[in-house]
Design a protein around this motif. Structure first.
Motif, PDB file in Angstrom:
ATOM      1  N   VAL A 158       0.842  -1.196   0.000  1.00 18.88           N
ATOM      2  CA  VAL A 158       0.000   0.000   0.000  1.00 18.88           C
ATOM      3  C   VAL A 158       0.879   1.247   0.000  1.00 18.88           C
ATOM      4  O   VAL A 158       1.626   1.490   0.948  1.00 18.88           O
ATOM      5  CB  VAL A 158      -0.947   0.003   1.214  1.00 18.88           C
ATOM      6  CG1 VAL A 158      -1.845   1.230   1.174  1.00 18.88           C
ATOM      7  CG2 VAL A 158      -1.793  -1.274   1.227  1.00 18.88           C
ATOM      8  N   ASN A 159       0.752   2.042  -1.055  1.00 14.87           N
ATOM      9  CA  ASN A 159       1.536   3.266  -1.193  1.00 14.87           C
ATOM     10  C   ASN A 159       0.905   4.417  -0.416  1.00 14.87           C
ATOM     11  O   ASN A 159       1.599   5.231   0.191  1.00 14.87           O
ATOM     12  CB  ASN A 159       1.651   3.640  -2.669  1.00 14.87           C
ATOM     13  CG  ASN A 159       2.523   4.859  -2.899  1.00 14.87           C
ATOM     14  OD1 ASN A 159       3.722   4.839  -2.596  1.00 14.87           O
ATOM     15  ND2 ASN A 159       1.943   5.923  -3.426  1.00 14.87           N
ATOM     16  N   SER A 160      -0.408   4.506  -0.447  1.00 13.52           N
ATOM     17  CA  SER A 160      -1.152   5.493   0.333  1.00 13.52           C
ATOM     18  C   SER A 160      -2.520   4.904   0.651  1.00 13.52           C
ATOM     19  O   SER A 160      -3.009   4.010  -0.047  1.00 13.52           O
ATOM     20  CB  SER A 160      -1.306   6.822  -0.428  1.00 13.52           C
ATOM     21  OG  SER A 160      -2.140   6.652  -1.565  1.00 13.52           O
ATOM     22  N   LEU A 161      -3.140   5.426   1.712  1.00 15.35           N
ATOM     23  CA  LEU A 161      -4.384   4.843   2.199  1.00 15.35           C
ATOM     24  C   LEU A 161      -5.413   5.944   2.444  1.00 15.35           C
ATOM     25  O   LEU A 161      -5.157   6.884   3.198  1.00 15.35           O
ATOM     26  CB  LEU A 161      -4.120   4.079   3.507  1.00 15.35           C
ATOM     27  CG  LEU A 161      -5.311   3.402   4.180  1.00 15.35           C
ATOM     28  CD1 LEU A 161      -5.880   2.290   3.310  1.00 15.35           C
ATOM     29  CD2 LEU A 161      -4.888   2.843   5.554  1.00 15.35           C
ATOM     30  N   VAL A 162      -6.567   5.822   1.793  1.00 21.53           N
ATOM     31  CA  VAL A 162      -7.691   6.723   2.027  1.00 21.53           C
ATOM     32  C   VAL A 162      -8.799   5.916   2.689  1.00 21.53           C
ATOM     33  O   VAL A 162      -9.220   4.882   2.164  1.00 21.53           O
ATOM     34  CB  VAL A 162      -8.212   7.348   0.721  1.00 21.53           C
ATOM     35  CG1 VAL A 162      -9.424   8.237   1.002  1.00 21.53           C
ATOM     36  CG2 VAL A 162      -7.119   8.146   0.022  1.00 21.53           C
ATOM     37  N   LEU A 163      -9.257   6.387   3.841  1.00 27.53           N
ATOM     38  CA  LEU A 163     -10.345   5.734   4.558  1.00 27.53           C
ATOM     39  C   LEU A 163     -11.507   6.716   4.623  1.00 27.53           C
ATOM     40  O   LEU A 163     -11.430   7.740   5.305  1.00 27.53           O
ATOM     41  CB  LEU A 163      -9.909   5.325   5.963  1.00 27.53           C
ATOM     42  CG  LEU A 163      -8.711   4.364   6.041  1.00 27.53           C
ATOM     43  CD1 LEU A 163      -8.326   4.118   7.500  1.00 27.53           C
ATOM     44  CD2 LEU A 163      -9.039   3.048   5.342  1.00 27.53           C
ATOM     45  N   ALA A 164     -12.593   6.410   3.902  1.00 25.90           N
ATOM     46  CA  ALA A 164     -13.743   7.313   3.814  1.00 25.90           C
ATOM     47  C   ALA A 164     -14.965   6.659   4.447  1.00 25.90           C
ATOM     48  O   ALA A 164     -15.400   5.594   4.011  1.00 25.90           O
ATOM     49  CB  ALA A 164     -14.029   7.656   2.352  1.00 25.90           C
ATOM     50  N   GLY A 165     -15.495   7.273   5.492  1.00 22.57           N
ATOM     51  CA  GLY A 165     -16.658   6.718   6.172  1.00 22.57           C
ATOM     52  C   GLY A 165     -16.411   5.318   6.689  1.00 22.57           C
ATOM     53  O   GLY A 165     -17.334   4.506   6.768  1.00 22.57           O
ATOM     54  N   ALA A 166     -15.170   5.029   7.068  1.00 19.16           N
ATOM     55  CA  ALA A 166     -14.765   3.673   7.442  1.00 19.16           C
ATOM     56  C   ALA A 166     -14.761   3.501   8.960  1.00 19.16           C
ATOM     57  O   ALA A 166     -14.071   4.241   9.667  1.00 19.16           O
ATOM     58  CB  ALA A 166     -13.373   3.368   6.889  1.00 19.16           C
ATOM     59  N   PRO A 167     -15.489   2.535   9.480  1.00 23.32           N
ATOM     60  CA  PRO A 167     -15.521   2.306  10.931  1.00 23.32           C
ATOM     61  C   PRO A 167     -14.271   1.560  11.401  1.00 23.32           C
ATOM     62  O   PRO A 167     -14.223   0.338  11.386  1.00 23.32           O
ATOM     63  CB  PRO A 167     -16.779   1.459  11.123  1.00 23.32           C
ATOM     64  CG  PRO A 167     -16.928   0.716   9.835  1.00 23.32           C
ATOM     65  CD  PRO A 167     -16.402   1.625   8.764  1.00 23.32           C
ATOM     66  N   ILE A 168     -13.253   2.306  11.819  1.00 23.31           N
ATOM     67  CA  ILE A 168     -11.999   1.704  12.278  1.00 23.31           C
ATOM     68  C   ILE A 168     -12.031   1.495  13.790  1.00 23.31           C
ATOM     69  O   ILE A 168     -11.785   0.394  14.281  1.00 23.31           O
ATOM     70  CB  ILE A 168     -10.799   2.590  11.886  1.00 23.31           C
ATOM     71  CG1 ILE A 168     -10.769   2.804  10.367  1.00 23.31           C
ATOM     72  CG2 ILE A 168      -9.500   1.946  12.373  1.00 23.31           C
ATOM     73  CD1 ILE A 168     -10.662   1.532   9.548  1.00 23.31           C
ATOM     74  N   ASP A 169     -12.358   2.539  14.540  1.00 24.59           N
ATOM     75  CA  ASP A 169     -12.516   2.423  15.992  1.00 24.59           C
ATOM     76  C   ASP A 169     -14.008   2.379  16.274  1.00 24.59           C
ATOM     77  O   ASP A 169     -14.666   3.410  16.432  1.00 24.59           O
ATOM     78  CB  ASP A 169     -11.857   3.608  16.693  1.00 24.59           C
ATOM     79  CG  ASP A 169     -11.935   3.508  18.214  1.00 24.59           C
ATOM     80  OD1 ASP A 169     -12.553   2.547  18.719  1.00 24.59           O
ATOM     81  OD2 ASP A 169     -11.392   4.396  18.892  1.00 24.59           O
ATOM     82  N   THR A 170     -14.574   1.189  16.346  1.00 24.59           N
ATOM     83  CA  THR A 170     -16.035   1.063  16.438  1.00 24.59           C
ATOM     84  C   THR A 170     -16.581   1.411  17.824  1.00 24.59           C
ATOM     85  O   THR A 170     -17.796   1.483  17.999  1.00 24.59           O
ATOM     86  CB  THR A 170     -16.476  -0.360  16.058  1.00 24.59           C
ATOM     87  OG1 THR A 170     -15.826  -1.311  16.918  1.00 24.59           O
ATOM     88  CG2 THR A 170     -16.111  -0.665  14.606  1.00 24.59           C
ATOM     89  N   ASP A 171     -15.702   1.617  18.811  1.00 25.92           N
ATOM     90  CA  ASP A 171     -16.151   2.058  20.136  1.00 25.92           C
ATOM     91  C   ASP A 171     -16.274   3.573  20.234  1.00 25.92           C
ATOM     92  O   ASP A 171     -16.821   4.099  21.209  1.00 25.92           O
ATOM     93  CB  ASP A 171     -15.177   1.580  21.221  1.00 25.92           C
ATOM     94  CG  ASP A 171     -15.350   0.098  21.545  1.00 25.92           C
ATOM     95  OD1 ASP A 171     -16.414  -0.452  21.206  1.00 25.92           O
ATOM     96  OD2 ASP A 171     -14.424  -0.499  22.109  1.00 25.92           O
ATOM     97  N   ALA A 172     -15.760   4.284  19.234  1.00 27.30           N
ATOM     98  CA  ALA A 172     -15.756   5.745  19.277  1.00 27.30           C
ATOM     99  C   ALA A 172     -17.137   6.307  18.934  1.00 27.30           C
ATOM    100  O   ALA A 172     -17.926   5.679  18.228  1.00 27.30           O
ATOM    101  CB  ALA A 172     -14.713   6.288  18.300  1.00 27.30           C
ATOM    102  N   GLY A 173     -17.418   7.501  19.438  1.00 23.78           N
ATOM    103  CA  GLY A 173     -18.670   8.168  19.119  1.00 23.78           C
ATOM    104  C   GLY A 173     -19.870   7.496  19.762  1.00 23.78           C
ATOM    105  O   GLY A 173     -19.748   6.605  20.602  1.00 23.78           O
TER     106      GLY A 173
END
Length: 407
Positions: free
Chosen positions: A210-225
């Motif tokens: 992976v050269n660069s990474l775009v995360l759009a609307g992605a649930p990475i930390d699902t405990d947040a919010g």
């Protein structure tokens, strides 16, 4: 359902359409307020309204009383409603060719090879990849191609068949690895929604790919919010999701998920959209726009039951990816192993993936802070990927950011 006259009955799909048509023909707009005009039901007609088989008869009689012009309009409404909800199928907007046809996905090629490809990992969450290539003039793929990215590739995830019910997250990760290797072994990775945590997993497991990474609307930390999805998952027992999968014969049926999404905004989906359709039934531009959207929205895909239960339990209930406890392709995944430049995009009004679930990824990535962009834009979840304003105002900048990330 309680039709006119207070007689209780159970209505199936045709009868529901009949009810909508009868209701719509009694609805008119006055200074922005929706008013309802109820036509009386004669006592002699009560037996008709209580028997579902006679709903078409009651419908015809009701429409006929309102005159030929109104009859024609209401029949067009019924025809259009059936077309939108039963006959339309999703179609990608931009010319492409199939690069790979794998068990879990079709890998679609856009543009011309050259340099590091940009791989868009579409959401694997119940809807097709049309969300990334929605409509000419309103397409993420088209936007990327028009803003300096010459080679775009899209994961078009397949609906799960009965023989796929036991596939796991590892199966999907493995085929994404095959896709990247076929593209030369290194990509700029754009993960949309559920495709975002898949992309983060892959970037963690194989950082050099992976050269660069775009995360759009992605649930990475699902405990947040404190979004509604987080609350529902934590408040519902695992047995609830297991029963849904069992009801689908080992699959999580797309139609179950679609009803769940609609129930988050019942007024919009069960009342307002039908009123809007009726009021615009003579507007070809409105109908064309509505048909394009509904061809995507009303055609969900099925997911493997085992995969779905892993996602619910390990990612959303236990938050294993953010905690560094998820095992992917035989190894524990640590997001700190991701060192490449990262762009985190969140929707301010996103009620599917709250902004915190996306932006908090910055706490876990190994990428230096000055190589992480965090951006919150107006709008909701779907608008992040197919909203005209976001595609015009924000994704061109992201495309230029991607092209600036040299190997």
């Amino acid at each position: 359902m309680r039709p006119c006259g207070g007689v209780r009955t159970v209505a199936t799909r045709p009868e529901i359409l009949a009810l909508k048509a009868v209701s719509a023909c009694k609805v008119h707009s006055t200074k922005g307020f929706i008013m309802s005009k109820i036509l009386p039901v004669k006592p002699s007609e009560l037996s008709l309204t209580s028997v579902p088989a006679f709903w078409p008869v009651a419908l015809a009689a009701s429409l006929w009383e309102q005159g030929a012009q109104m009859l024609a309009k209401n029949l067009r409404f019924v025809e259009e409603d059936i077309k939108i909800h039963d006959h339309l199928r999703p179609k990608l907007a931009t010319q492409n060719h199939v690069r790979l046809d794998l068990r879990t996905m079709v890998l679609r090629d856009y543009g011309k090879p050259g340099g590091i490809p940009t791989l868009v990992d579409a959401p694997h969450a119940g809807h097709t990849a049309m969300i990334a290539d929605y409509h000419k003039g309103q397409s993420l793929v088209e936007t990327l191609l028009a803003n300096g990215i010459g080679h775009v590739v899209l994961t078009d995830w397949k609906t799960a068949s009965d023989d796929m019910k036991d596939l796991e997250i590892d199966n999907y990760l493995a085929e994404l690895v095959v896709a990247i290797d076929d593209l030369g072994g290194r990509v700029n990775l754009v993960g949309l929604c559920q495709g975002g945590w898949v992309s983060a997993m892959l970037a963690s497991r194989f950082p050099d790919k992976v050269n660069s990474l775009v995360l759009a609307g992605a649930p990475i930390d699902t405990d947040a919010g404190d979004g509604p999805i987080k609350r529902m998952v934590h408040e519902s027992p695992a047995s609830f999701y297991e029963e849904l999968v069992a009801l689908g014969g080992g699959l999580m049926k797309g139609k179950f998920m679609l009803q769940g999404w609609k129930n988050m905004h019942p007024q919009q989906h069960y009342v307002q959209e039908h009123v809007d359709l009726y009021e615009h039934i003579d507007d070809p531009a409105y109908l064309a726009k509505q048909e394009t959207f509904e061809s995507w929205y009303e055609n969900p895909i099925d997911l493997p039951g085992r995969w779905y239960l892993q996602v619910i339990t390990q990612l959303f209930k236990e938050n294993r990816l953010a905690k560094g406890k998820f095992i992917g392709l035989g190894r524990r995944l640590d997001l700190h192993d991701i060192k490449c430049p990262a762009y985190l995009l969140a929707g301010a009004a996103d009620d599917i993936t709250s902004p915190e679930q996306v932006l908090d990824a910055a706490k876990y990535l190994g990428t230096p802070s000055d190589h992480i962009v965090q951006k919150t834009v107006p709008g909701g979840h779907i608008g992040l990927f197919m909203g005209a304003h976001t595609l015009k105002e924000h994704w061109p900048h992201i495309a230029r950011w991607i092209t600036a990330q040299k190997p």
